[in-house]
Design a protein around this motif. Structure first.
Motif, short mmCIF file in Angstrom:
data_model
loop_
_atom_site.label_atom_id
_atom_site.label_comp_id
_atom_site.label_asym_id
_atom_site.label_seq_id
_atom_site.Cartn_x
_atom_site.Cartn_y
_atom_site.Cartn_z
N TYR A 11 6.02 19.65 -12.98
CA TYR A 11 5.54 18.82 -11.89
C TYR A 11 5.30 20.02 -10.83
N GLY A 12 4.15 20.47 -10.55
CA GLY A 12 3.64 21.76 -9.86
C GLY A 12 4.45 22.89 -10.69
N LYS A 13 5.44 23.32 -10.16
CA LYS A 13 6.09 24.67 -10.44
C LYS A 13 7.42 24.13 -11.33
N ALA A 14 7.88 22.87 -11.01
CA ALA A 14 9.32 22.55 -11.58
C ALA A 14 8.88 22.05 -13.13
N ASN B 247 19.29 9.79 -14.51
CA ASN B 247 18.13 10.11 -13.45
C ASN B 247 17.52 11.44 -13.32
N GLY B 248 16.29 11.50 -13.49
CA GLY B 248 15.82 12.81 -13.33
C GLY B 248 16.05 13.80 -14.63
N VAL B 249 16.07 13.19 -15.74
CA VAL B 249 16.28 14.18 -16.78
C VAL B 249 15.05 14.30 -17.68
N GLY B 250 14.18 13.63 -17.27
CA GLY B 250 12.61 13.74 -17.79
C GLY B 250 12.12 12.43 -18.62
N LYS B 251 12.89 11.60 -18.47
CA LYS B 251 12.54 10.03 -19.41
C LYS B 251 11.12 9.73 -19.07
N SER B 252 11.02 9.52 -17.76
CA SER B 252 9.45 8.94 -17.28
C SER B 252 8.62 10.13 -17.72
N THR B 253 8.90 11.42 -17.33
CA THR B 253 7.86 12.57 -17.80
C THR B 253 7.46 12.47 -19.18
N ILE C 116 -0.69 10.75 -18.60
CA ILE C 116 -0.90 11.05 -17.13
C ILE C 116 -0.16 12.52 -16.59
#
Lengths: 257, 623, 243
Positions: free
Chosen positions: C23-26, C48-54, C62
């Motif tokens: 995401y951007g540079k992350a 949360n934030g471990v990358g499941k949605s990503t 997307i």
């Protein structure tokens, strides 16, 4: 006389649909009151009425003994009410620390100050609060890129910054993992008991509700259908039918942790 | 009696082509969020192309209606070309950049039309078989105008059917809500967008073509109709086609009867109506509130003080400016003075638009308002320059307080349109109250005081005020006042929940922007020695807006870079014959090359170059 | 050996091989890999934030991964726009449901409608209403006027109208009352019986256990546990899912 919130015969309808129908309940200092019920039962409407975002059709709301009729959210806040939102609402163009500094600026009526640099104001107070909720290491990161769980903690810090006597938390642990949820709620319970704040929260995670609530009220189709201690609500057949389903309700936590 | 009926029917027939244009504009805005400034140009092209085709064919009914049909289709095809080759490349850029691209397109089409069709007004051919008039209770009504009345309801019905009864319509309505989700459901939105743009342009072309027998074709059509079309779309409620229909009738009738009773009001009448409607119904007659809160997908940049290197560069540039009189001639002094004061005007717009989140399409009201305040003070009460310069910002600030009180109750495009309406009202007051303001002739002979009449002294004065103003605005952004402004923009919900009176704070921010724009206007009038209503007009507002966008609203350097480029280009181009074409092309190239604005682009590069931690400023979703 | 390899690949409906998404540079996903068998129900678990949605968004096009490979039904889909990925038979139900609030329920279904797929019985509104009887009584209500639970059902129904072979659900049980979560679970089991493969991201462990065959635990943008759900022991949960 330690009632922080009294709701009497509260009603609100939208275009003929009765969203909240003659609901009464109260909340005492240092207590956690959970509001549960199926989606669309009127929980959010209830919250928005108490918060001042919506006006009731009838009924009264008293916060710390004051009738809040006609008050806007900012006036309700000034009475000593903190709020966290279901979908987190923070200032995304600011850092974590700046978000909390904003509340201090508002509390001390300095939002129209045109002389000082914001960066120098209420820094230590804000930092202390971040330490309390456990996100001090993130202080310099923009809120827009924070992990969700941390964001929820920042929201808690924002809500606590004006030393509220009543905390309204709309699904405080939504979108978090099981362990994270419990941790956040443990933190919340500890803080509210230390500072003897009354908390009204909605939640769908029954582990959280039965683990932390002192009392529970159940809404369905805008009406209050059950009220009582977790023990009492657990045994309620009607609640089981319309809400719990096959879900195995966890045993209650021994209170006084 | 017959006279009034005919007047009423004339209003309806005027409303017809206005509705066609507005419906197209509304459709395009709904789906793509483009505020299409070039929409009026499509209307104009419709008229010109129909004229050319009909003139080339024998004068029969078939060739007349065939010509109109062909012209309509041709404009639709032009719309497709514009969408595919220009706009499609920009959908990822902020919405306001699309506005800038379409504005550039407007400039280009204006000059191309002049080149292709000549500068003279063209008188439209009569429709064969409909040349005569019908006697209505003793008053004659052209038959063609009566036929025109039918066009609007027919198109309304057609659009209603298309939008509610066809799959295409359902997809279009879905696209107005959530484009990304639509793609995830298997819809190729590229072609959906193209088709919407085709239909929208086609409607504008049709509107232009069918009014040909009535109004002919001229080069001012685009600007005239775009203003009316925006008013109609906003009054009706953005995205509501029936609302646009209703609003078109109101505006059409107002024009028709307004001419009778208040002939001097025609310029301002529709803006007055828009202002009233928006104050009473903030989302237009049939519009719905925009659900901006909650989507929460926009992530703003964190504002941090500029890195040391950038500050040094800024100081360097300031040093050059201070030394300019040593090596520059009078011409350079005037040019750079103008750049400096225009930068201040742009900075004041940036202040309310970027950190304040309130876009103004009428910033010239404050710039011109300040200029007029100074001119009137000098002209009528012989105020000395220094006192006039002191009072000017106060007057502009007062004006901004009045206008802002209404505007801050709205948000987004509605707010922008209301500022435009007020600016237009101010302009027409200045334009028509000639006894007091000199009207079109302006006010002349407003020269600097004796001590400042030397070019070098005046240059330093301009520089001092402009740079001082810019630094003051910058300072404000880092104070609690500026932070609270950003808080109100970032999350109204949260700001309200921590005790901030959002509306009031936005009102004050609005006024502050007005103060500094007025200050810039004040020096401007002394630098020129005269003032004309043009300084308050829509094009002036857009000059300021475009410069800010050109520089980019991501950083404070943006508006300065943008206004420097703008004034420099204006200086170099304004004497050329087809300067609009050239300026438009330059804008298009700039927009395509730097979709975040020139200043934003270099700002980002700059941080990379010096290894600043700018990764924090990237928009990142949760997880 | 090669033949078995081929056979193995054939019964995978989805293979994600070492993708890296940003995401951007992350840098969010680091060489994340997973495989899904045809007709199975698999879950991505993780904090949360471990990358499941990503991960789900990367599969759906997307978010476009910078490196790696994504194979759906034996075909590489990396870099395709989402509408093409959807046309190949992948359906996506996003985290926040994203119902078209100004469209009626029937119109919402119409947006999702795609041509039938060979070998699958096509989804029609009537068939949908058998699966989600609640929706039948409110066909002409606007999407914005129904409750969160009904919106979740509608979001799934809308995706089904595209006749997908694999459905991706991002935290479907989030924010739903326990009794609605029950209904959701039943619907997912029903879909599995119809031969639809399902990949979901979840935080609700109990819900995941009741419907899934397979589990992938995601941590720091990688899959760190890949096993049958019955092997998801308390120790594993403690190790990866605790904060």
């Amino acid at each position: 006389m330690a009632k922080v919130l009294e709701v009497n015969h509260l009603s609100k309808s939208f275009g003929g649909v009765q969203a909240v129908n003659d609901v009464s309940f109260h909340l005492e200092k240092g207590q956690l009151l959970a509001m549960i019920g199926p989606n669309g039962a009127g929980k959010s409407t209830c919250f928005n009425l108490i918060n001042g975002q919506l006006r009731p059709d009838s009924g009264t709301i008293r916060i710390l003994g004051k009738d809040t009729r006609g008050m806007k959210p900012r006036h309700v806040w000034a009475l000593g009410v903190g709020r966290t939102f279901q979908i987190t609402a923070t200032f995304t163009s600011m850092t974590v620390l700046e978000n909390v500094q904003m509340v201090f600026l508002s509390t001390h009526r300095r939002i129209r100050n045109v002389w000082h640099k914001t960066a120098d104001l209420y820094r230590d107070e804000a930092m202390e609060l971040l330490r309390l909720v456990g996100v001090e290491s993130q202080w310099n990161r923009p809120c827009g890129i924070l992990a969700y769980g941390d964001l929820k903690r920042v929201e808690l810090a924002i809500a606590l910054a004006n030393r509220p006597k009543l905390l309204l938390m709309d699904e405080p642990t939504a979108g978090m993992g099981t362990k994270e949820r419990l941790k956040l709620m443990e933190l919340t319970s500890r803080i509210v008991r230390d500072q003897s704040i009354g908390v009204l929260f909605t939640e769908h995670d029954m582990d959280v509700v039965f683990g932390h609530a002192d009392r529970i009220i159940v809404l369905s189709y805008g009406r209050l259908i059950a009220e009582g201690t977790p023990e009492e609500v657990r045994g309620n057949k009607k609640v089981k039918e319309i809400y719990f389903g096959t879900y195995a309700v966890p045993p209650c936590a021994t209170s006084g942790v | 009696m017959g006279f009034y009926i005919v007047q009423f029917l004339t209003g309806l027939s005027d409303a017809s082509s206005l509705f066609l244009v507005a419906a197209g504009l509304s459709l395009i805005f709904g789906v793509s969020r483009i505020v299409n400034m070039a929409h009026g140009s499509f209307y104009m092209l419709g008229a010109y192309i129909a004229y050319v085709i009909i003139a080339a064919l024998p004068h029969t009914g078939i060739s007349f209606w065939g010509g109109i049909l062909l012209a309509t289709l041709a404009v639709g095809v032009i719309g497709i070309i514009v969408e595919i080759f220009l706009l499609r490349r920009l959908y990822r850029a902020p919405e306001l950049f699309l506005l800038m691209a379409t504005f550039a397109l407007l400039l280009v089409i204006q000059d191309l039309a002049r080149w292709a069709f000549g500068p003279e007004d063209l008188i439209g051919p009569m429709a064969p078989g409909l040349e005569g008039s019908i006697n209505i209770l003793g008053t004659l009504m052209p038959t063609y105008d009566l036929v025109l009345i039918i066009a609007a309801p027919v198109v309304l019905l057609f659009l209603w059917f298309l939008l509610t009864r066809t799959r295409w319509g359902i997809l279009v309505r879905a696209a107005t809500e959530d484009r990304e989700m639509l793609a995830a459901l298997g819809v190729n939105q590229k072609w959906l967008f193209t088709s919407v743009f085709f239909l929208g342009s086609l409607l504008a072309g049709l509107g232009g073509a069918i009014q040909l027998p009535k109004g002919g074709a001229d080069l001012l059509m685009d600007m005239n109709v775009i203003a009316a079309a925006f008013v109609i779309v906003v009054v009706g409620g953005m995205g509501s086609i029936p609302g646009a229909f209703l609003a078109a009738i109101i505006i059409g009738e107002l024009g028709s009867f307004g001419v009778l009773y208040l002939p001097q009001s025609t310029l301002v009448m529709m803006f007055l109506v828009m202002a009233v409607v928006l104050v009473i119904r903030p989302y237009g007659l049939l519009g719905k509130p925009e659900l901006e809160e909650g989507s929460g997908e926009s992530f703003e940049t964190v504002m941090r003080p500029a890195p040391k290197q950038l500050r040094l560069i800024g100081l360097g540039i300031l040093g050059v400016l201070i030394l300019l009189p040593v090596f520059g001639g009078k011409y350079q002094l005037v040019l750079f003075g103008e750049i400096a004061l225009f930068s201040l005007a742009c900075m004041s717009l940036y202040f309310m638009m970027g950190p304040g989140g309130m876009v103004s399409f009428g910033h010239a009201a404050f710039f011109g308002g300040g200029a007029y305040a100074a001119a009137l003070l000098v002209h009528y009460v012989r105020t000395p320059m220094s006192l006039a310069l002191l009072l000017t910002p106060l007057c502009a600030g007062l004006l901004a307080l009045i206008i802002g009180w209404f505007c801050v109750r709205l948000s987004g495009v509605y707010l922008a349109m209301l500022t435009l309406a007020f600016a237009q009202i101010c302009w027409s007051i200045v334009f028509q109250w000639s006894a007091f303001t000199g009207g079109d002739d302006g006010i002349l002979g407003i020269w600097p005081a004796h001590w400042a009449s030397n070019a070098v002294v005046f240059y330093y004065l301009t520089l001092l005020i402009s740079v001082g103003g810019i630094l003051l605005l910058r300072h404000l952004l880092f104070t609690p006042f500026g932070y609270t402004m950003r808080a109100c923009r970032d999350s109204r919900l949260r700001a309200d929940a921590i005790g901030i009176n959002v509306t009031r704070h936005q009102w004050f921010s609005f006024a502050v922007a007005g103060v500094f724009a007025g200050l810039a206007g004040g020096i401007y009038v002394f630098s020129k020695g005269s003032i004309f209503p043009d300084e308050m007009s829509i094009p002036r507002s857009f000059d300021i807006l475009l410069s800010v966008l050109l520089g980019g609203i991501e950083s404070i350097t943006g508006p300065i870079v943008g206004s420097s480029i703008f004034i420099w280009l204006e200086d170099k181009l304004s004497n050329l014959d087809f300067w609009r074409l050239i300026l438009g092309c330059i804008f298009i190239v700039l927009v395509l090359a730097f979709p975040q604005g020139v200043g934003g682009f270099f700002g980002t590069r700059f941080s990379h170059f010096f290894g600043e931690a700018s990764n924090d400023s990237n928009p990142i979703g949760k997880d | 050996m090669e033949i078995t390899q081929d056979k193995k690949e054939n019964h995978y409906i989805l293979e994600v091989r070492a993708i890296n998404s940003f995401y951007g540079k992350a840098h969010i996903l680091h060489d994340l890999s997973l495989e899904m068998e045809k007709g199975s129900v698999a879950v991505l678990l993780g904090r949360n934030g471990v990358g499941k949605s990503t991960t789900l968004k990367s599969i759906m096009g997307i978010v476009i991964p910078k490196r790696g490979e994504i194979i759906f039904k034996g075909r590489s889909i990396l870099g395709l726009p989402s509408y093409k990925i959807c046309a190949l038979g992948l359906g996506y139900v996003p985290e926040d449901r994203r119902i078209f609030t100004g469209l009626t329920i029937m119109e919402n279904l119409e947006v999702g409608r795609r041509p039938p797929r060979k070998g699958f019985e096509p989804w029609t509104p009537d068939r949908i209403f058998k699966l989600f009887p609640n929706l039948k009584n409110m066909k002409n209500r606007l999407g914005g006027q129904i409750s969160g639970g009904e919106q979740q059902m509608l979001s799934i129904a809308r995706t089904l109208m595209g006749n997908p072979e694999l459905i991706i659900l991002d935290e479907p049980s989030e924010g739903l009352a326990p009794v609605i979560v029950d209904q959701l679970g039943e619907a997912i089991i029903e879909l599995k019986k119809e031969g639809v493969s399902i990949l979901l991201a979840e935080q609700n462990l109990n819900f995941a256990r009741s419907i899934c065959d397979k589990v992938f635990i995601v941590d720091h943008g990688r899959v760190c546990f890949d096993n049958a759900i019955c092997n998801l022991t308390e120790e594993v949960c403690e190790q990866y899912l605790a904060v």
